[in-house]
Design a protein around this motif. Structure first.
Motif, PDB file in Angstrom:
ATOM      1  N   HIS A 122       3.751  16.908 -41.604  1.00 42.01           N
ATOM      2  CA  HIS A 122       5.188  16.734 -41.415  1.00 42.01           C
ATOM      3  C   HIS A 122       5.892  18.065 -41.639  1.00 42.01           C
ATOM      4  N   ASP A 124       9.704  19.665 -43.412  1.00 47.74           N
ATOM      5  CA  ASP A 124      10.837  19.348 -44.282  1.00 47.74           C
ATOM      6  C   ASP A 124      12.117  19.858 -43.621  1.00 47.74           C
ATOM      7  N   GLU A 125      13.106  19.003 -43.556  1.00 51.64           N
ATOM      8  CA  GLU A 125      14.373  19.370 -42.924  1.00 51.64           C
ATOM      9  C   GLU A 125      15.309  20.056 -43.914  1.00 51.64           C
ATOM     10  N   SER A 126      16.167  20.925 -43.382  1.00 53.45           N
ATOM     11  CA  SER A 126      17.224  21.528 -44.182  1.00 53.45           C
ATOM     12  C   SER A 126      18.303  20.476 -44.444  1.00 53.45           C
ATOM     13  N   HIS A 134      23.544  25.027 -47.879  1.00 52.79           N
ATOM     14  CA  HIS A 134      22.429  24.403 -47.169  1.00 52.79           C
ATOM     15  C   HIS A 134      21.125  24.731 -47.891  1.00 52.79           C
ATOM     16  N   HIS A 136      17.199  25.770 -47.750  1.00 52.41           N
ATOM     17  CA  HIS A 136      16.338  26.482 -46.803  1.00 52.41           C
ATOM     18  C   HIS A 136      14.899  26.624 -47.286  1.00 52.41           C
ATOM     19  N   HIS A 194      11.865  25.890 -45.124  1.00 55.76           N
ATOM     20  CA  HIS A 194      11.908  24.643 -44.365  1.00 55.76           C
ATOM     21  C   HIS A 194      13.037  24.689 -43.340  1.00 55.76           C
ATOM     22  N   GLY A 195      13.293  23.572 -42.696  1.00 61.11           N
ATOM     23  CA  GLY A 195      14.250  23.580 -41.594  1.00 61.11           C
ATOM     24  C   GLY A 195      13.562  23.981 -40.304  1.00 61.11           C
ATOM     25  N   ASP A 196      14.255  24.745 -39.447  1.00 61.74           N
ATOM     26  CA  ASP A 196      13.699  25.066 -38.130  1.00 61.74           C
ATOM     27  C   ASP A 196      12.512  26.022 -38.184  1.00 61.74           C
ATOM     28  N   CYS A 198      10.141  25.669 -40.658  1.00 66.25           N
ATOM     29  CA  CYS A 198       9.165  25.021 -41.536  1.00 66.25           C
ATOM     30  C   CYS A 198       7.805  24.913 -40.855  1.00 66.25           C
TER      31      CYS A 198
END
Length: 221
Positions: A122, A124-126, A134, A136, A194-196, A198
């Protein structure tokens, strides 16, 4: 669970921490970020809160396979103490889109993985916390696993005398190539972007003992 009060351990400031860059600033480990006593005290505190099982609909429904136990607390004071104990120095020179790290997400989560439990691949989203803040980076602190201190053999789970086997956190790059495989070690911190940006990652199956993890996120503003 988020409003329950519990007594967490007193965390001492850490000096001369060993920093391991596994993939530049995107993936970093810090051995012995917590002492064996601090790790064990967090395990006891988390158990006193009461874990709740967390699953998922699974890949067939567009969700990563997930099978673990979880409990969370909203504790800005604890987040601040963990941040000031050494993470603030680690992130001093790391900027994301011109933003600087300012602390940890006060939403503190504890995860427990028993034998047979795992978390599939998986990202992890921001998280947007409002007021221009935010997250990160993901912060994981392993609370059980092979000890990095010669003074103590391992942090055992309550009522379980088996040392932890399995439960590695594995990160993947392009074409599912393994970038890093991190074995849980009590007291070790792991941070990853993480985020875009990740990396796809998973928590492998626990085959013996119990894996405990402290989880938060690094906030930028």
């Amino acid at each position: 669970m988020g409003d329950q009060k519990v007594e967490f351990p007193v965390i001492k400031p850490k000096h001369k921490l060993q920093i391991n860059f596994l993939k530049g600033n995107d993936l970093i480990t810090v051995p012995n970020f917590l002492t064996p006593f601090e790790s064990e005290a967090f395990v006891k505190a988390a158990e006193s809160l009461g874990f709740v099982h967390q699953g998922s609909l699974g890949p067939a429904k567009g969700e990563a396979y997930r099978d673990n136990d979880r409990v969370s607390v909203n504790d800005p004071q604890l987040a601040g103490i963990i941040w000031e104990s050494g993470l603030n120095k680690l992130f001093r020179d790391i900027k994301i889109r011109g933003k600087a790290a300012v602390g940890l997400n006060p939403n503190i989560r504890f995860y427990r993985y028993k034998v047979g439990q795992r978390f599939g691949r998986h990202i992890d989203e921001s998280v947007d916390l409002g007021d221009g803040k935010h997250t990160h980076y993901t912060l994981l602190i392993y609370l059980s696993g092979s000890s990095q201190s010669k003074s103590k053999s391992d942090v055992k789970s309550l009522g379980n005398t088996d040392p932890l086997v399995g439960g590695e956190t594995v990160f993947y790059g392009s074409r599912s190539k393994v970038v890093a495989e991190v074995a849980p070690a009590a007291g070790m911190a792991l941070v990853h972007i993480h985020g875009d940006k990740c990396m796809l990652h998973e928590a492998r199956n626990v085959t013996k003992g119990v894996k405990y993890v402290f989880r938060s996120d690094v906030v930028f503003a």
